[in-house]
Enzyme design. Structure first.
Site: not given
Ligand code: COA
Length: 274
Positions: A82, A125, A128, A148
């Site tokens: 992200a 992310g 992910e 993270e």
């Protein structure tokens, strides 16, 4: 301004339909997922879902731009997570709103086959996004991880759940607790990726898989994908019961008749429901 998500339609080898190659295009920020990218991926998913000619979606990251003079080249990246700059000054309500109905779930919920083609960093992310695809194909130089924890966070796009299914409880815990990088070889060893290829072979090999998948009956593919997914939500007894129902239903479809008859005739099936 460049499009942050580029969609190319690549013709299927049998001349019927296309493979959508979707490139996340922020190479200067290692293709990290800002809100523009998230919005564009969601739009792309709607488009792919409603476009009958799309047989398979291949998701990838843009290659680095040539470096500016005197500067070092940016590294290869699938998606480096992200966009962390968008995390500052937000409270839980704002974050819940942003992460609700997100692009990663949109990819996960696509009823078309999806392949992540990974060359470079697939962190946070990015890991992910890869986990939300049906199949992951990686270059040998790629690096995976869920860092993270180093930001005082944990995965927020489904990896706490999807990683456990892919690599098992122990490896998922280790990745999330250490935040350590995982090499492509180790990702392959633990089942995080299906295949690894040398970077120069990655695209051709991935497209071979996409072409193979794209040539099947899409209506059967939808049922197969949904039924395999049922294994994630159900115990084996219920899951096998779901399979029995869905398998039997296929015998009322034209494509089942076409496929079986083509085998008996030693011909190539021409599916009705592509
Ligand atoms: N969000 C926002 N920007 C990011 C980013 C992210 N997740 N990952 C990389 N970038 C940006 C950097 O800020 C840098 O921008 P700049 O050139 O304008 O300063 C650019 O992308 C290149 O990254 P850089 O860190 O200089 O490359 P590197 O080769 O030194 O390191 C990484 C590569 C992947 C190790 C490093 O960028 C990194 O750790 N990224 C964050 C990974 C992460 O924690 N992801 C999970 C987020 S939830």
């Amino acid at each position: 301004m460049d499009e942050v998500v580029i969609v190319e339609e690549i013709a299927c080898e049998n001349g019927d339909g296309v493979i959508a190659k979707v490139t996340i295009n922020r190479p200067d920020k290692l293709n990290s997922l800002n809100q523009d990218v998230i919005k564009s991926i969601k739009q792309m998913c709607k488009w792919a879902e409603n476009n009958d000619s799309v047989r398979c979606v291949v998701l990838t990251g843009a290659k680095p731009n040539p470096p500016e003079e005197g500067k070092r080249a940016k590294p290869n990246s699938f998606v480096a997570g992200a966009d962390i700059t968008e995390f500052t000054g937000k409270n839980s309500e704002e974050i819940r709103e942003i992460f609700r109905d997100n692009a990663i779930e949109a990819i996960w919920n696509l009823n078309k086959p999806t392949i992540a083609m990974i060359d470079g960093f697939a962190l946070g992310g990015g890991c992910e996004v890869a986990c939300s695809c049906d199949i992951r194909i990686s270059s040998t130089r790629s690096i995976f991880g869920t860092p993270e924890i180093n930001l005082g966070l944990m995965p927020g796009y489904g990896a706490t759940q999807r990683l456990v299914h892919l690599v098992g409880y122990g490896h998922a815990m280790e990745m999330m607790m250490t935040g350590n990088n995982v090499s492509a070889e180790d990702a392959y060893r633990i089942g995080l990726v299906n295949h690894i290829f040398e970077p120069e072979d990655l695209e051709a090999k991935t497209m071979e898989y996409a072409q193979t998948i794209a040539m099947k009956s899409m209506s059967t593919m939808r049922v197969a994908k949904k039924t395999i997914r049922a294994a994630l939500d159900n115990g084996i007894t219920d899951g096998v019961e779901i399979e029995a129902i869905e398998f039997a239903k296929l015998f009322d479809t034209e494509d089942q008749e076409i496929g079986v008859q083509a085998f008996l005739d030693r011909s190539t099936p021409v599916w009705k429901h592509r």
